[in-house]
Motif scaffolding. Structure first.
Motif, PDB file in Angstrom:
ATOM      1  N   ASP A 159       0.832  -1.212   0.000  1.00 18.31           N
ATOM      2  CA  ASP A 159       0.000   0.000   0.000  1.00 18.31           C
ATOM      3  C   ASP A 159       0.864   1.258   0.000  1.00 18.31           C
ATOM      4  OD1 ASP A 159       0.770  -0.902   2.546  1.00 18.31           O
ATOM      5  OD2 ASP A 159      -0.711   0.366   3.541  1.00 18.31           O
ATOM      6  N   LYS A 160       2.084   1.163   0.500  1.00 19.87           N
ATOM      7  CA  LYS A 160       3.021   2.305   0.478  1.00 19.87           C
ATOM      8  C   LYS A 160       4.164   2.025  -0.484  1.00 19.87           C
ATOM      9  CE  LYS A 160       0.960   4.955   3.516  1.00 19.87           C
ATOM     10  NZ  LYS A 160       0.305   6.190   3.070  1.00 19.87           N
ATOM     11  N   ARG A 161       3.909   1.182  -1.461  1.00 18.90           N
ATOM     12  CA  ARG A 161       4.886   0.865  -2.524  1.00 18.90           C
ATOM     13  C   ARG A 161       6.205   0.359  -1.937  1.00 18.90           C
ATOM     14  NH1 ARG A 161       0.212   1.143  -3.841  1.00 18.90           N
ATOM     15  NH2 ARG A 161      -0.533   2.451  -5.545  1.00 18.90           N
TER      16      ARG A 161
ATOM     17  N   HIS B 272       5.188  -2.897  -7.200  1.00 18.02           N
ATOM     18  CA  HIS B 272       6.517  -2.297  -7.296  1.00 18.02           C
ATOM     19  C   HIS B 272       7.519  -3.021  -6.400  1.00 18.02           C
ATOM     20  CE1 HIS B 272       4.826   1.163  -9.449  1.00 18.02           C
ATOM     21  NE2 HIS B 272       3.858   1.167  -8.537  1.00 18.02           N
TER      22      HIS B 272
ATOM     23  N   ALA C 128       9.720   1.849  -3.399  1.00 16.54           N
ATOM     24  CA  ALA C 128       9.706   3.302  -3.668  1.00 16.54           C
ATOM     25  C   ALA C 128      10.710   4.056  -2.810  1.00 16.54           C
ATOM     26  CB  ALA C 128       8.304   3.853  -3.445  1.00 16.54           C
TER      27      ALA C 128
ATOM     28  N   LEU D  83      13.050   5.366   0.482  1.00 18.92           N
ATOM     29  CA  LEU D  83      12.881   5.837   1.858  1.00 18.92           C
ATOM     30  C   LEU D  83      11.428   6.229   2.118  1.00 18.92           C
ATOM     31  CD1 LEU D  83      14.387   6.901   4.464  1.00 18.92           C
ATOM     32  CD2 LEU D  83      14.531   9.102   3.271  1.00 18.92           C
ATOM     33  N   ASP D  84      10.934   5.892   3.330  1.00 17.37           N
ATOM     34  CA  ASP D  84       9.595   6.335   3.722  1.00 17.37           C
ATOM     35  C   ASP D  84       9.656   7.836   3.975  1.00 17.37           C
ATOM     36  OD1 ASP D  84       7.347   7.134   5.232  1.00 17.37           O
ATOM     37  OD2 ASP D  84       6.975   5.051   5.808  1.00 17.37           O
ATOM     38  N   LEU D  85       9.126   8.601   3.013  1.00 22.55           N
ATOM     39  CA  LEU D  85       9.240  10.059   3.082  1.00 22.55           C
ATOM     40  C   LEU D  85       8.375  10.629   4.196  1.00 22.55           C
ATOM     41  CD1 LEU D  85       9.242  10.716  -0.770  1.00 22.55           C
ATOM     42  CD2 LEU D  85      11.210  10.783   0.770  1.00 22.55           C
TER      43      LEU D  85
ATOM     44  N   GLY E 143      15.997   4.780  -2.423  1.00 27.78           N
ATOM     45  CA  GLY E 143      16.526   3.741  -1.533  1.00 27.78           C
ATOM     46  C   GLY E 143      16.250   2.331  -2.028  1.00 27.78           C
TER      47      GLY E 143
ATOM     48  N   GLU F 158      19.139   1.662  -4.024  1.00 25.71           N
ATOM     49  CA  GLU F 158      20.292   1.471  -3.137  1.00 25.71           C
ATOM     50  C   GLU F 158      20.299   0.060  -2.556  1.00 25.71           C
ATOM     51  OE1 GLU F 158      19.465   5.201  -0.788  1.00 25.71           O
ATOM     52  OE2 GLU F 158      21.598   5.480  -1.188  1.00 25.71           O
TER      53      GLU F 158
ATOM     54  N   PRO G  56      14.975  10.353  -7.430  1.00 29.13           N
ATOM     55  CA  PRO G  56      14.380  11.695  -7.353  1.00 29.13           C
ATOM     56  C   PRO G  56      14.817  12.496  -6.123  1.00 29.13           C
ATOM     57  CG  PRO G  56      12.783  10.035  -6.679  1.00 29.13           C
ATOM     58  CD  PRO G  56      14.056   9.297  -6.977  1.00 29.13           C
ATOM     59  N   GLU G  57      15.991  12.152  -5.575  1.00 31.10           N
ATOM     60  CA  GLU G  57      16.446  12.835  -4.353  1.00 31.10           C
ATOM     61  C   GLU G  57      16.533  14.349  -4.544  1.00 31.10           C
ATOM     62  OE1 GLU G  57      17.456   9.881  -5.253  1.00 31.10           O
ATOM     63  OE2 GLU G  57      17.602   8.637  -3.467  1.00 31.10           O
TER      64      GLU G  57
ATOM     65  N   ARG H  54      13.278  15.874  -4.171  1.00 32.88           N
ATOM     66  CA  ARG H  54      12.747  15.798  -2.803  1.00 32.88           C
ATOM     67  C   ARG H  54      13.553  16.662  -1.835  1.00 32.88           C
ATOM     68  NH1 ARG H  54       9.237  13.976  -5.440  1.00 32.88           N
ATOM     69  NH2 ARG H  54       8.999  11.801  -6.011  1.00 32.88           N
TER      70      ARG H  54
ATOM     71  N   GLY I  13      21.216   8.129   0.827  1.00 30.71           N
ATOM     72  CA  GLY I  13      21.728   7.889   2.179  1.00 30.71           C
ATOM     73  C   GLY I  13      21.875   6.413   2.484  1.00 30.71           C
TER      74      GLY I  13
HETATM   75  C1  1HE Z   1       5.095   6.563  -0.208  1.00 28.49           C
HETATM   76  C2  1HE Z   1       6.320   6.488  -0.893  1.00 28.49           C
HETATM   77  C3  1HE Z   1       7.502   6.807  -0.170  1.00 28.49           C
HETATM   78  C4  1HE Z   1       4.752   5.960  -2.269  1.00 28.49           C
HETATM   79  N1  1HE Z   1       7.368   7.148   1.127  1.00 28.49           N
HETATM   80  N2  1HE Z   1       5.019   6.915   1.073  1.00 28.49           N
HETATM   81  N3  1HE Z   1      11.040   7.973  -3.148  1.00 28.49           N
HETATM   82  C5  1HE Z   1      10.313   8.690  -3.997  1.00 28.49           C
HETATM   83  O1  1HE Z   1      10.461   9.882  -4.129  1.00 28.49           O
HETATM   84  C6  1HE Z   1       9.265   7.922  -4.765  1.00 28.49           C
HETATM   85  C7  1HE Z   1       7.900   8.346  -4.315  1.00 28.49           C
HETATM   86  N4  1HE Z   1       6.881   7.464  -4.892  1.00 28.49           N
HETATM   87  C8  1HE Z   1       6.459   7.568  -6.177  1.00 28.49           C
HETATM   88  O2  1HE Z   1       6.987   8.307  -6.995  1.00 28.49           O
HETATM   89  C9  1HE Z   1       5.310   6.692  -6.574  1.00 28.49           C
HETATM   90  O3  1HE Z   1       4.646   6.279  -5.385  1.00 28.49           O
HETATM   91  C10 1HE Z   1       5.715   5.416  -7.361  1.00 28.49           C
HETATM   92  C11 1HE Z   1       6.163   5.844  -8.771  1.00 28.49           C
HETATM   93  C12 1HE Z   1       6.816   4.650  -6.650  1.00 28.49           C
HETATM   94  C13 1HE Z   1       4.480   4.483  -7.461  1.00 28.49           C
HETATM   95  O4  1HE Z   1       3.380   5.190  -8.025  1.00 28.49           O
HETATM   96  P1  1HE Z   1       1.897   4.652  -7.785  1.00 28.49           P
HETATM   97  O5  1HE Z   1       0.997   5.523  -8.626  1.00 28.49           O
HETATM   98  O6  1HE Z   1       1.833   3.185  -7.961  1.00 28.49           O
HETATM   99  O7  1HE Z   1       1.581   4.900  -6.222  1.00 28.49           O
HETATM  100  P2  1HE Z   1       1.179   6.261  -5.467  1.00 28.49           P
HETATM  101  O8  1HE Z   1      -0.288   6.530  -5.638  1.00 28.49           O
HETATM  102  O9  1HE Z   1       2.119   7.371  -5.801  1.00 28.49           O
HETATM  103  O10 1HE Z   1       1.466   5.880  -3.944  1.00 28.49           O
HETATM  104  C14 1HE Z   1       0.637   4.979  -3.216  1.00 28.49           C
HETATM  105  C15 1HE Z   1       0.805   5.303  -1.749  1.00 28.49           C
HETATM  106  O11 1HE Z   1       2.146   5.027  -1.353  1.00 28.49           O
HETATM  107  C16 1HE Z   1       0.586   6.772  -1.432  1.00 28.49           C
HETATM  108  O12 1HE Z   1       0.062   6.853  -0.121  1.00 28.49           O
HETATM  109  P3  1HE Z   1      -1.532   7.077   0.146  1.00 28.49           P
HETATM  110  O13 1HE Z   1      -1.625   7.150   1.643  1.00 28.49           O
HETATM  111  O14 1HE Z   1      -1.880   8.351  -0.571  1.00 28.49           O
HETATM  112  O15 1HE Z   1      -2.214   5.871  -0.446  1.00 28.49           O
HETATM  113  C17 1HE Z   1       1.981   7.339  -1.427  1.00 28.49           C
HETATM  114  O16 1HE Z   1       2.103   8.511  -0.635  1.00 28.49           O
HETATM  115  C18 1HE Z   1       2.727   6.197  -0.797  1.00 28.49           C
HETATM  116  N5  1HE Z   1       4.161   6.218  -1.097  1.00 28.49           N
HETATM  117  N6  1HE Z   1       6.090   6.109  -2.167  1.00 28.49           N
HETATM  118  C19 1HE Z   1       6.157   7.210   1.706  1.00 28.49           C
HETATM  119  N7  1HE Z   1       8.712   6.752  -0.725  1.00 28.49           N
HETATM  120  C20 1HE Z   1      18.242   6.450   2.634  1.00 28.49           C
HETATM  121  S1  1HE Z   1      18.067   7.717   1.558  1.00 28.49           S
HETATM  122  C21 1HE Z   1      17.013   7.207   0.302  1.00 28.49           C
HETATM  123  C22 1HE Z   1      16.428   8.411  -0.351  1.00 28.49           C
HETATM  124  C23 1HE Z   1      15.235   8.050  -1.163  1.00 28.49           C
HETATM  125  O17 1HE Z   1      14.778   6.936  -1.215  1.00 28.49           O
HETATM  126  S2  1HE Z   1      14.559   9.369  -1.993  1.00 28.49           S
HETATM  127  C24 1HE Z   1      13.336   8.683  -2.998  1.00 28.49           C
HETATM  128  C25 1HE Z   1      12.045   8.528  -2.260  1.00 28.49           C
END
Ligand code: 1HE
Length: 267
Positions: A27-29, A62, A65, A67-69, A112, A115, A134-135, A138, A143
């Motif tokens: 649900d949170k990908r 998927h 996605a 880190l939990d943002l 992540g 990573e 997409p860091e 964001r 990390g």
């Molecule tokens: C999340 C996250 C997340 C989804 N943290 N909640 N990662 C990102 O920047 C990627 C962010 N995610 C996305 O771009 C998209 O979710 C996806 C392309 C991966 C998938 O799209 P989709 O259309 O299948 O799903 P969605 O509708 O965007 O998301 C479904 C739910 O998951 C939604 O929550 P809801 O409560 O509205 O249902 C989203 O908010 C949630 N969700 N991704 C928290 N990442 C150690 S450093 C590492 C640094 C990083 O990883 S930066 C990259 C972070």
């Protein structure tokens, strides 16, 4: 929210010699929160003790996605550092452990998630896979070891491009850039990963250990030091009873033959 806690954030299953570790927060990908990373660390620890190889995959649409943002946004800088260092510890358990890990990728392999995949030893991407970092968008930075591992796989220039522009790369691009070693049809990554993990699991354990731990370290050494370490590892692996039996098996024509691709001309 991560749900009620009744469902496992990580699934774990032992299939013969191979441990199957699944990110299970669809649900949170499969975003990685503090609780997810700890559950994941426990699964890796368990795999190390009872499996000879492992596959990491994601439940749902998927792989991961990143880190939990939602959780990250509330963290202070020092909590962020501690979180990042914990990811480093856990991913190092994979990369420099004692058993090979294969990542079965599909859908988003983002931030992540990439990573995590980069800390495994073999990566298989199906046709639905896409990669992004997409860091920059964001307002954060990698990390989870990506600055080292992802940059080494595809080159710092390509990685910088993905981070600066938010470019999304396809499975084919990932293969061309060295991010993944295998491509699979849509929905086919897990089966292929299991197949590869079973093959790796059948190797001598000390050979696998040397492949996981000596080979990458040698890349960081001078040529002289690298050649020296290679000789020591070569002698050490050859001196085991397992090597003696495997060498005998080949000479007595009991060993599995090389799987030479059809169409390769050989006499
Ligand atoms: C999340 C996250 C997340 C989804 N943290 N909640 N990662 C990102 O920047 C990627 C962010 N995610 C996305 O771009 C998209 O979710 C996806 C392309 C991966 C998938 O799209 P989709 O259309 O299948 O799903 P969605 O509708 O965007 O998301 C479904 C739910 O998951 C939604 O929550 P809801 O409560 O509205 O249902 C989203 O908010 C949630 N969700 N991704 C928290 N990442 C150690 S450093 C590492 C640094 C990083 O990883 S930066 C990259 C972070």
């Amino acid at each position: 929210m991560e749900g009620t806690g009744t469902e496992a954030l990580i699934t774990y299953e032992l299939r013969g010699p191979v441990a199957l570790i699944g990110l299970n927060r669809p649900d949170k990908r499969n975003a990685i929160s503090d609780r997810v990373i700890e559950a994941f660390a426990e699964a890796v620890r368990r795999a190390e003790t009872e499996a000879r190889a492992a596959v990491i995959h994601g439940h749902g649409k998927h792989f991961c996605a990143g880190l939990d943002l939602g959780e990250h946004v509330t963290k202070t800088p020092i909590q962020g550092v501690r979180g990042s260092r914990r990811w480093h510890e856990v991913f190092a358990m994979i990369e420099r452990g004692t058993i090979p890990y294969v990542a079965a990728l599909h859908g988003a392999v983002v931030g992540g998630g990439l990573e995590l995949a980069a800390s495994t030893h073999i990566r298989v991407a199906d046709a639905t896979t896409f990669f992004a970092l997409p860091e920059g968008q964001r307002g954060i930075f990698v990390g989870g070891g990506g600055a080292v591992r992802i940059a080494r796989l595809m080159g710092a220039a390509r990685m910088g491009d993905l981070m600066l522009t938010g470019r999304v790369a396809t499975a084919e691009e990932g293969e061309r850039w060295g991010l993944v070693q295998y491509l699979a049809p849509a929905g086919g990554a897990l089966d292929r990963a299991l197949e590869l993990a079973n093959i790796a699991a059948s190797n001598a354990e000390l050979s696998n250990y040397a492949i996981l731990n000596a080979l990458p370290r040698i890349q960081d050494m001078s040529s002289e030091d690298g050649l020296f370490v290679e000789s020591i590892m070569s002698a050490l692996t050859s001196a085991t009873p397992e090597a003696a039996e495997r060498l005998r098996a080949f000479l007595e024509k009991r060993a599995r033959p090389l799987d030479i691709p059809k169409g390769v001309a050989h006499g």
